[in-house]
Write a protein that holds these residues in place. Structure first.
Motif, PDB file in Angstrom:
ATOM      1  N   ARG A 195      -3.322 -14.630  -0.216  1.00 49.53           N
ATOM      2  CA  ARG A 195      -4.187 -15.371  -1.325  1.00 49.53           C
ATOM      3  C   ARG A 195      -3.737 -13.980  -2.549  1.00 49.53           C
ATOM      4  O   ARG A 195      -3.832 -12.753  -2.159  1.00 49.53           O
ATOM      5  N   GLY A 196      -3.704 -14.471  -3.673  1.00 49.22           N
ATOM      6  CA  GLY A 196      -3.383 -13.648  -4.810  1.00 49.22           C
ATOM      7  C   GLY A 196      -1.928 -13.480  -4.986  1.00 49.22           C
ATOM      8  O   GLY A 196      -1.046 -13.841  -4.562  1.00 49.22           O
ATOM      9  N   THR A 197      -1.560 -12.224  -5.673  1.00 51.39           N
ATOM     10  CA  THR A 197      -0.174 -11.839  -5.812  1.00 51.39           C
ATOM     11  C   THR A 197      -0.162  -9.849  -5.260  1.00 51.39           C
ATOM     12  O   THR A 197      -1.129  -9.393  -5.834  1.00 51.39           O
ATOM     13  N   LEU A 198       0.849  -9.611  -4.386  1.00 49.31           N
ATOM     14  CA  LEU A 198       1.008  -8.224  -4.268  1.00 49.31           C
ATOM     15  C   LEU A 198       2.320  -7.872  -4.965  1.00 49.31           C
ATOM     16  O   LEU A 198       3.229  -8.762  -5.163  1.00 49.31           O
ATOM     17  N   THR A 199       2.576  -6.821  -5.196  1.00 49.90           N
ATOM     18  CA  THR A 199       3.697  -6.055  -5.780  1.00 49.90           C
ATOM     19  C   THR A 199       4.228  -5.027  -4.732  1.00 49.90           C
ATOM     20  O   THR A 199       3.687  -4.320  -4.003  1.00 49.90           O
ATOM     21  N   GLU A 200       5.370  -5.131  -4.316  1.00 48.41           N
ATOM     22  CA  GLU A 200       6.240  -4.276  -3.344  1.00 48.41           C
ATOM     23  C   GLU A 200       7.082  -3.486  -4.214  1.00 48.41           C
ATOM     24  O   GLU A 200       8.170  -4.219  -4.922  1.00 48.41           O
ATOM     25  N   ASN A 201       7.023  -2.277  -4.134  1.00 49.89           N
ATOM     26  CA  ASN A 201       8.252  -1.204  -4.634  1.00 49.89           C
ATOM     27  C   ASN A 201       8.775  -0.766  -3.502  1.00 49.89           C
ATOM     28  O   ASN A 201       7.917  -0.302  -2.455  1.00 49.89           O
ATOM     29  N   ALA A 202      10.038  -0.731  -3.252  1.00 51.01           N
ATOM     30  CA  ALA A 202      10.900  -0.354  -2.012  1.00 51.01           C
ATOM     31  C   ALA A 202      12.155   0.426  -2.654  1.00 51.01           C
ATOM     32  O   ALA A 202      12.291   0.399  -3.612  1.00 51.01           O
ATOM     33  N   LEU A 203      12.691   1.222  -1.538  1.00 51.18           N
ATOM     34  CA  LEU A 203      13.624   1.955  -1.785  1.00 51.18           C
ATOM     35  C   LEU A 203      14.942   1.390  -1.032  1.00 51.18           C
ATOM     36  O   LEU A 203      14.779   1.420   0.034  1.00 51.18           O
ATOM     37  N   ALA A 204      16.144   1.122  -1.439  1.00 51.85           N
ATOM     38  CA  ALA A 204      17.058   0.672  -0.764  1.00 51.85           C
ATOM     39  C   ALA A 204      17.991   1.888  -0.266  1.00 51.85           C
ATOM     40  O   ALA A 204      18.981   2.082  -0.675  1.00 51.85           O
ATOM     41  N   VAL A 205      17.213   2.534   0.699  1.00 51.69           N
ATOM     42  CA  VAL A 205      18.030   3.800   1.420  1.00 51.69           C
ATOM     43  C   VAL A 205      17.472   3.900   2.703  1.00 51.69           C
ATOM     44  O   VAL A 205      16.174   3.628   2.952  1.00 51.69           O
ATOM     45  N   ARG A 206      18.213   4.502   3.618  1.00 51.41           N
ATOM     46  CA  ARG A 206      17.555   4.715   4.942  1.00 51.41           C
ATOM     47  C   ARG A 206      17.320   6.207   4.968  1.00 51.41           C
ATOM     48  O   ARG A 206      18.233   6.953   4.859  1.00 51.41           O
ATOM     49  N   LEU A 207      16.123   6.696   5.525  1.00 47.24           N
ATOM     50  CA  LEU A 207      15.648   7.948   5.071  1.00 47.24           C
ATOM     51  C   LEU A 207      16.177   8.637   6.479  1.00 47.24           C
ATOM     52  O   LEU A 207      15.981   7.799   7.693  1.00 47.24           O
ATOM     53  N   PRO A 208      16.668   9.910   6.583  1.00 46.29           N
ATOM     54  CA  PRO A 208      16.453  10.578   8.038  1.00 46.29           C
ATOM     55  C   PRO A 208      15.316  10.519   8.906  1.00 46.29           C
ATOM     56  O   PRO A 208      14.311  10.419   8.155  1.00 46.29           O
TER      57      PRO A 208
ATOM     58  N   LEU B 100      18.187   3.275  -6.547  1.00 50.52           N
ATOM     59  CA  LEU B 100      17.672   2.954  -5.353  1.00 50.52           C
ATOM     60  C   LEU B 100      16.338   1.977  -5.197  1.00 50.52           C
ATOM     61  O   LEU B 100      15.824   1.505  -4.396  1.00 50.52           O
ATOM     62  N   ASP B 101      15.750   1.901  -6.484  1.00 47.76           N
ATOM     63  CA  ASP B 101      14.367   1.340  -6.608  1.00 47.76           C
ATOM     64  C   ASP B 101      14.694  -0.149  -6.833  1.00 47.76           C
ATOM     65  O   ASP B 101      15.455  -0.620  -7.398  1.00 47.76           O
ATOM     66  N   ARG B 102      13.672  -0.739  -5.891  1.00 45.09           N
ATOM     67  CA  ARG B 102      13.581  -2.230  -5.925  1.00 45.09           C
ATOM     68  C   ARG B 102      12.143  -2.748  -6.035  1.00 45.09           C
ATOM     69  O   ARG B 102      11.287  -2.052  -5.700  1.00 45.09           O
ATOM     70  N   SER B 103      11.811  -3.652  -6.913  1.00 43.32           N
ATOM     71  CA  SER B 103      10.492  -4.181  -6.934  1.00 43.32           C
ATOM     72  C   SER B 103      10.618  -5.462  -6.966  1.00 43.32           C
ATOM     73  O   SER B 103      11.448  -6.374  -7.444  1.00 43.32           O
ATOM     74  N   ARG B 104       9.315  -6.319  -6.225  1.00 45.66           N
ATOM     75  CA  ARG B 104       9.212  -7.872  -6.234  1.00 45.66           C
ATOM     76  C   ARG B 104       7.878  -8.138  -6.144  1.00 45.66           C
ATOM     77  O   ARG B 104       6.908  -7.338  -5.625  1.00 45.66           O
ATOM     78  N   ARG B 105       7.455  -9.079  -6.648  1.00 49.43           N
ATOM     79  CA  ARG B 105       6.226  -9.854  -6.649  1.00 49.43           C
ATOM     80  C   ARG B 105       5.811 -10.865  -5.797  1.00 49.43           C
ATOM     81  O   ARG B 105       6.951 -11.719  -5.761  1.00 49.43           O
ATOM     82  N   LEU B 106       5.169 -10.838  -4.876  1.00 54.62           N
ATOM     83  CA  LEU B 106       4.806 -11.807  -3.655  1.00 54.62           C
ATOM     84  C   LEU B 106       3.811 -12.430  -3.804  1.00 54.62           C
ATOM     85  O   LEU B 106       2.466 -12.015  -3.812  1.00 54.62           O
ATOM     86  N   SER B 107       3.827 -13.610  -4.559  1.00 53.96           N
ATOM     87  CA  SER B 107       2.571 -14.684  -4.780  1.00 53.96           C
ATOM     88  C   SER B 107       2.119 -15.310  -3.452  1.00 53.96           C
ATOM     89  O   SER B 107       2.911 -15.123  -2.466  1.00 53.96           O
ATOM     90  N   GLU B 108       1.013 -15.915  -3.704  1.00 55.10           N
ATOM     91  CA  GLU B 108       0.455 -16.705  -2.469  1.00 55.10           C
ATOM     92  C   GLU B 108       1.592 -17.704  -1.846  1.00 55.10           C
ATOM     93  O   GLU B 108       2.368 -18.268  -2.576  1.00 55.10           O
ATOM     94  N   GLY B 109       1.984 -17.461  -0.555  1.00 54.54           N
ATOM     95  CA  GLY B 109       2.663 -18.166   0.336  1.00 54.54           C
ATOM     96  C   GLY B 109       4.020 -17.459   0.437  1.00 54.54           C
ATOM     97  O   GLY B 109       4.906 -17.882   0.953  1.00 54.54           O
ATOM     98  N   THR B 110       4.078 -16.401  -0.365  1.00 52.99           N
ATOM     99  CA  THR B 110       5.609 -15.614  -0.421  1.00 52.99           C
ATOM    100  C   THR B 110       5.522 -14.459   0.771  1.00 52.99           C
ATOM    101  O   THR B 110       4.454 -13.661   0.751  1.00 52.99           O
ATOM    102  N   GLY B 111       6.826 -14.373   1.385  1.00 56.31           N
ATOM    103  CA  GLY B 111       6.646 -13.145   2.440  1.00 56.31           C
ATOM    104  C   GLY B 111       8.102 -12.638   2.405  1.00 56.31           C
ATOM    105  O   GLY B 111       8.954 -13.143   1.581  1.00 56.31           O
TER     106      GLY B 111
END
Length: 178
Positions: free
Chosen positions: A86-99, A112-123
């Motif tokens: 339900r609703g919309t979430l935003t995911e901010n992520a880093l395209a890197v593997r940390l130690p 390295l920054d990535r951002s995406r919006r995940l609306s209802e039904g999106t995963g």
């Protein structure tokens, strides 16, 4: 808080769920209107109910009041997936593997920054050591999501971020959130 348990996806006993299977589970569970509507929502803070995930995975139904988020964190050695119910979430992520250990502060490279919006039904699914923050940026609408992790979370590392600097702030163990 009440607990609602879903029926796990059938898997052979010796097989661990893949990230694709976790994603399928969170999408199907997010589409369960009765389950989503059963989650108590709080206007001030996040609410959650633990679910039975596929193949022994850890799963959660989470309610997000307007303007709330997780802060930067990872899920250690666990694969994961989440879907917005339900609703919309935003995911901010880093395209890197940390130690895995041995550091307190890292300076991140550009790009390295990535951002995406995940609306209802999106995963989305993610691999081990995925560093991200999840936010409900709405000013007036609750969001609800379903999350699954395998193996069950051994810990969560929490980070602060100032510009390109990522700092390890805290390590949480399961007993602190269950």
């Amino acid at each position: 808080m009440p607990q609602h348990v879903t029926t796990p996806t059938p898997l052979s006993p010796a097989s661990a769920p893949t990230s694709a299977e976790l994603l399928d589970f969170v999408r199907r569970t997010a589409a369960d209107r009765e389950l989503v509507d059963s989650l108590p929502l709080d206007p001030e803070g996040r609410t959650w109910v633990r679910l039975d995930g596929p193949g022994g995975s850890e799963a959660w139904l989470i309610g997000w009041p307007p303007g709330t988020g997780t802060g930067w964190h990872d899920h250690a050695e666990s694969l994961g997936a989440f879907a917005t119910a339900r609703g919309t979430l935003t995911e901010n992520a880093l395209a890197v593997r940390l130690p895995a250990s041995g550091w307190k502060t890292l300076e991140l490279a550009d790009g390295l920054d990535r951002s995406r919006r995940l609306s209802e039904g999106t995963g989305r699914a993610f691999g081990r050591h995925h560093v991200h923050e999840v936010l409900n940026e709405s000013a007036d609408t609750h969001a609800v999501s379903v999350h699954a992790y395998h193996p069950p979370l051994p810990l969560i590392r929490r980070f602060s971020r100032t510009g390109a600097v990522l700092r390890l702030e805290q390590v949480e163990r399961p007993e602190e959130w269950q």
